[in-house]
Write a protein that holds these residues in place. Structure first.
Motif, short mmCIF file in Angstrom:
data_model
loop_
_atom_site.label_atom_id
_atom_site.label_comp_id
_atom_site.label_asym_id
_atom_site.label_seq_id
_atom_site.Cartn_x
_atom_site.Cartn_y
_atom_site.Cartn_z
N ASN A 261 0.84 -1.24 0.07
CA ASN A 261 0.00 -0.05 0.11
C ASN A 261 1.00 1.27 -0.01
O ASN A 261 0.48 2.23 -0.63
N TYR A 262 1.84 1.25 0.74
CA TYR A 262 2.97 2.45 0.74
C TYR A 262 3.61 2.63 -0.58
O TYR A 262 3.48 3.68 -0.96
N TYR A 263 3.77 1.52 -1.47
CA TYR A 263 4.31 1.93 -2.84
C TYR A 263 3.14 2.20 -3.51
O TYR A 263 3.21 3.39 -4.46
N PHE A 264 1.97 1.73 -3.38
CA PHE A 264 0.78 2.14 -4.22
C PHE A 264 0.41 3.79 -4.26
O PHE A 264 0.26 4.35 -5.16
N ILE A 265 0.48 3.96 -2.83
CA ILE A 265 0.07 5.49 -2.64
C ILE A 265 0.99 6.35 -3.26
O ILE A 265 0.61 7.52 -3.89
N HIS A 266 2.48 6.28 -3.34
CA HIS A 266 3.21 7.12 -3.89
C HIS A 266 3.09 6.87 -5.49
O HIS A 266 3.52 7.68 -6.05
N LYS A 267 2.93 5.38 -5.84
CA LYS A 267 2.54 5.37 -7.34
C LYS A 267 1.42 6.49 -8.04
O LYS A 267 1.44 7.06 -8.74
N GLN A 268 0.39 6.29 -7.02
CA GLN A 268 -0.74 7.20 -7.32
C GLN A 268 -0.52 8.82 -7.32
O GLN A 268 -0.90 9.52 -8.33
N LEU A 269 0.46 9.19 -6.33
CA LEU A 269 0.61 10.44 -6.12
C LEU A 269 1.53 10.91 -7.51
O LEU A 269 1.20 12.07 -8.13
N LEU A 270 2.13 10.22 -7.90
CA LEU A 270 3.07 10.54 -9.09
C LEU A 270 2.16 10.59 -10.22
O LEU A 270 2.33 11.43 -11.36
N ALA A 271 1.50 9.52 -10.54
CA ALA A 271 0.50 9.24 -11.86
C ALA A 271 -0.37 10.56 -11.82
O ALA A 271 -0.59 11.09 -12.80
N ARG A 272 -0.84 11.11 -10.57
CA ARG A 272 -1.69 12.16 -10.63
C ARG A 272 -1.05 13.40 -10.85
O ARG A 272 -1.52 14.40 -11.63
N LEU A 273 0.39 13.62 -10.41
CA LEU A 273 1.00 14.93 -10.69
C LEU A 273 1.20 14.79 -12.39
O LEU A 273 1.11 15.90 -13.13
N ASN A 274 1.65 13.74 -13.05
CA ASN A 274 1.89 13.67 -14.26
C ASN A 274 0.63 13.87 -15.07
O ASN A 274 0.88 14.43 -16.34
N LEU A 275 -0.67 13.48 -14.83
CA LEU A 275 -1.87 14.06 -15.28
C LEU A 275 -1.85 15.60 -15.36
O LEU A 275 -2.45 16.08 -16.35
N GLU A 276 -1.48 16.14 -14.15
CA GLU A 276 -1.76 17.56 -14.24
C GLU A 276 -0.55 18.37 -15.21
O GLU A 276 -1.09 19.43 -15.65
#
Length: 641
Positions: A261-276
């Protein structure tokens, strides 16, 4: 033998008694009253007449010491007393989690509270508030809220309310302090120039993001996203769930899937930044590498000292220590197993590599001694402090300010690269194993997706030491990215009566086969169970009713409509649910997948499935239970929404 008194004498004594009561001081009056049958319900006096009574406010009235509440033989009591006597918990010190003594003080207070009875928690809280640094107490109590089901006033209090100077530019804080001295009074022209106003009992100060007064594209690039008060509060929550100082074993006991989950949360953060970044495809901006050289936080600590600027790094001892760890981890991944000691090796496989690599990273980069010099090196750059006690830690030293600095996002990307590089050694998983004819997505209907910037106004009163907002409220007014409510509707044909899982992802514009190659850029909007009936099923998802997100509109003073408090610092902020669009529309890809729920209780898909790693996709597949849709996100320029 009892005798009746003469009537006039009886009246005289009664009036005499009453006169003495009325003329008695307050404390004596209550003392007299409590001796009879006219006992008052005032908590202050009940404790004197009810045997064994001790209210939650009693510690404020009785001068209780910690030894009155905890056994002096308690291990945590002894350690805490040592830190207090050594001055590590003094009020006024700037709390820094990477200061060994202050961190250990906070951890000890947390463990002490965690191991006492629930009845003693509020009493110890009151004692700690009087005797210990307020930020240490706040940290320990927020951490405790994850382990004890006890109601605290601060539990749902967002970090941006409890410590606004970590979320608002320093010039706004300085203006608020000056206005406090004048009791919120100022001339109209002064307010116009300094961008503050007053309406009834609310003084509103307009606040900008960092870099507003420079034409520095690096400083301004996506700062509305990186500096969002909800996003940074959320990351503080992530730290509390997975503290860097807590061992892998302890976290595993609490949550066996914590590492994944720790890995997934950070993966989500970076994916969301890239969409921005997608809305920047038209203008020309400076390369991101140049934006990592210097950073000016625009924040101020409680002691009045500004957060230090990060200057371009000098290659030195700290860099080589960090690089040595990086090389060691990569060598470990290259050989495909982790040496556990005692001649025991654990091979990395497709089933365990996320869990093991996440624990490997934590045990190397996040153990306190290493985490300390990693934060120092990247947080200060060449602007390294020279004293042992640092009165002004960098933004990387506080979880609630960490995401403001672009360099931290680069560190997240470097961490995720360990996983993606190792996944290339594995055979891609076969998506066909998750295709089914039980469910077929046959139709869809999406409402328009629109983003906009609106004003968010929140209280600053805690910068004065106490929240005295009952008399006069001081509030910061910031622009934040938000969206208009939207719905995603699907018609699913089911051959069975069965519970399934519906997954929604948002990614960059791409063709179906190409989308799988960009798996790491898809952001999981939501996943939820749905009970399907044989035949046609109408599935509707609303951005406003999803339980996945935290809604902080309850604290927005800009809106005076009645609201329900749906804030949760451990959930992703709802206002950043979708990326900023364009006036003419910005194209993205929406992915929908329906899979049956496993009949085996301990069987589950990886976090982020099916975009958790590369997949083999049969291009001739009918794609019945999953679909890619082209969607557009529009941006409304008008602020009057």
């Amino acid at each position: 033998m009892c005798a009746m008194l003469p009537r006039p004498l009886e009246m005289f004594l009664w009036l005499f008694f009453l006169g003495n009561v009325i003329s008695a001081p307050d404390d004596d009056f209550f003392g007299i009253i409590q001796e009879g049958e006219l006992a008052l319900s005032d908590d202050k006096y009940i404790k004197y007449i009810v045997p064994g009574y001790l209210s939650q406010n009693s510690a404020k009235h009785l001068n209780l010491d910690l030894k009155d509440l905890v056994s002096e033989g308690n291990e945590h009591y002894k350690i805490l007393q040592e830190h207090i006597e050594s001055g590590h918990a003094m009020k006024g010190l700037t709390f820094n989690l990477y200061d060994d003594n202050m961190r250990e003080t906070a951890i000890t207070l947390f463990r002490l509270l965690k191991n006492v009875t629930d009845d003693n928690v509020p009493l110890i809280k009151d004692w700690a508030t009087k005797n210990i640094n307020k930020d240490i107490v706040d940290y320990a109590l927020r951490l405790l809220s994850l382990y004890k089901d006890v109601d605290y006033d601060f539990k749902n209090n967002p970090p941006f309310i409890s410590k606004p100077n970590y979320f608002v530019n320093s010039e706004t804080i300085n203006k608020a302090l000056k206005l406090k001295i004048s009791n919120g009074k100022f001339e109209e022209r002064e307010g116009f120039i300094n961008q503050y106003s007053r309406e009834e009992n609310i003084v509103t100060l307009k606040s900008n993001n960092s870099g507003w007064n420079f034409e520095d594209l690096c400083q301004q690039r996506l700062n509305y996203f990186r500096e969002d008060i909800g996003l940074n509060s959320y990351y503080y929550g992530i730290h509390l769930m997975y503290p860097f100082w807590m061992s892998n074993d302890e976290l595993s006991d609490l949550d066996p899937r914590f590492a994944e989950n720790y890995y997934f949360i950070h993966k989500q953060l970076l994916a969301r930044l890239n969409l921005e970044y997608e809305h920047e495809q038209y203008p020309s901006y400076s390369p991101i590498e140049k934006c990592l050289d210097n950073f000016l936080p625009y924040l101020v600590h409680d002691n009045g000292v500004s957060f230090p600027a990060r200057l371009k790094h000098n290659i030195g001892g700290s860099y080589y220590r960090i690089k040595k760890i990086d090389i060691a981890i990569k060598e470990c991944l290259d050989r495909g197993f982790i040496y556990m000691g005692g001649g025991v090796n654990i091979s990395l496989t497709e089933n365990n590599y996320v869990d093991l690599i996440a624990k490997l990273i934590r045990s190397n980069y996040e153990k306190p001694p290493v985490a300390k010099y990693v934060k120092n090196f990247y947080g200060y750059g060449a602007n390294y402090p020279t004293t042992r006690y640092n009165s002004a830690p960098s933004v990387l030293h506080h979880p609630e300010t960490t995401l403001r600095d672009p360099i931290y996002w680069s560190l997240i990307e470097n961490m995720l690269n360990y996983f993606s590089e190792f996944s290339k050694k594995l055979e891609p998983y076969k998506l066909a194993e998750y295709e089914t004819e039980e469910f077929e997505i046959v139709d869809n209907s999406f409402s328009k997706m629109t983003t906009f910037f609106n004003f968010y106004k929140f209280k600053l009163n805690n910068i004065f030491g106490v929240d005295d907002s009952k008399s006069l409220i001081f509030a910061a007014r910031k622009e934040r990215l938000n969206y208009l409510p939207f719905t995603l509707n699907f018609t699913v044909s089911s051959l069975v009566n069965k519970t399934g899982h519906v997954r929604l992802f948002l990614g960059p514009q791409c063709e179906e086969t190409e989308c799988w190659k960009q798996y790491h850029r898809f952001f999981e909007l939501d996943i939820f169970p749905y009970t399907f009936s044989e035949g046609m099923n109408y599935v509707s998802w609303s951005s406003e009713t999803s339980s996945r997100y935290s809604f902080d509109d309850y604290y927005n003073l800009e809106s005076r409509q009645p609201r329900v408090n749906r804030y949760d610092m451990f959930k992703f902020p709802a206002n950043l649910m979708i990326p900023r669009g364009l006036e003419q529309g910005l194209k993205f890809t929406l992915f929908v997948m329906v899979t049956p729920q496993s009949d085996v209780s301990d069987t589950f898909e990886p976090f982020g499935f099916p975009f958790h790693r590369p997949a083999i996709v049969n291009e001739n597949s009918p794609f019945l239970n999953y679909k890619f849709y082209n969607v557009s996100v529009f941006h409304k320029v008008s602020r009057h929404i």
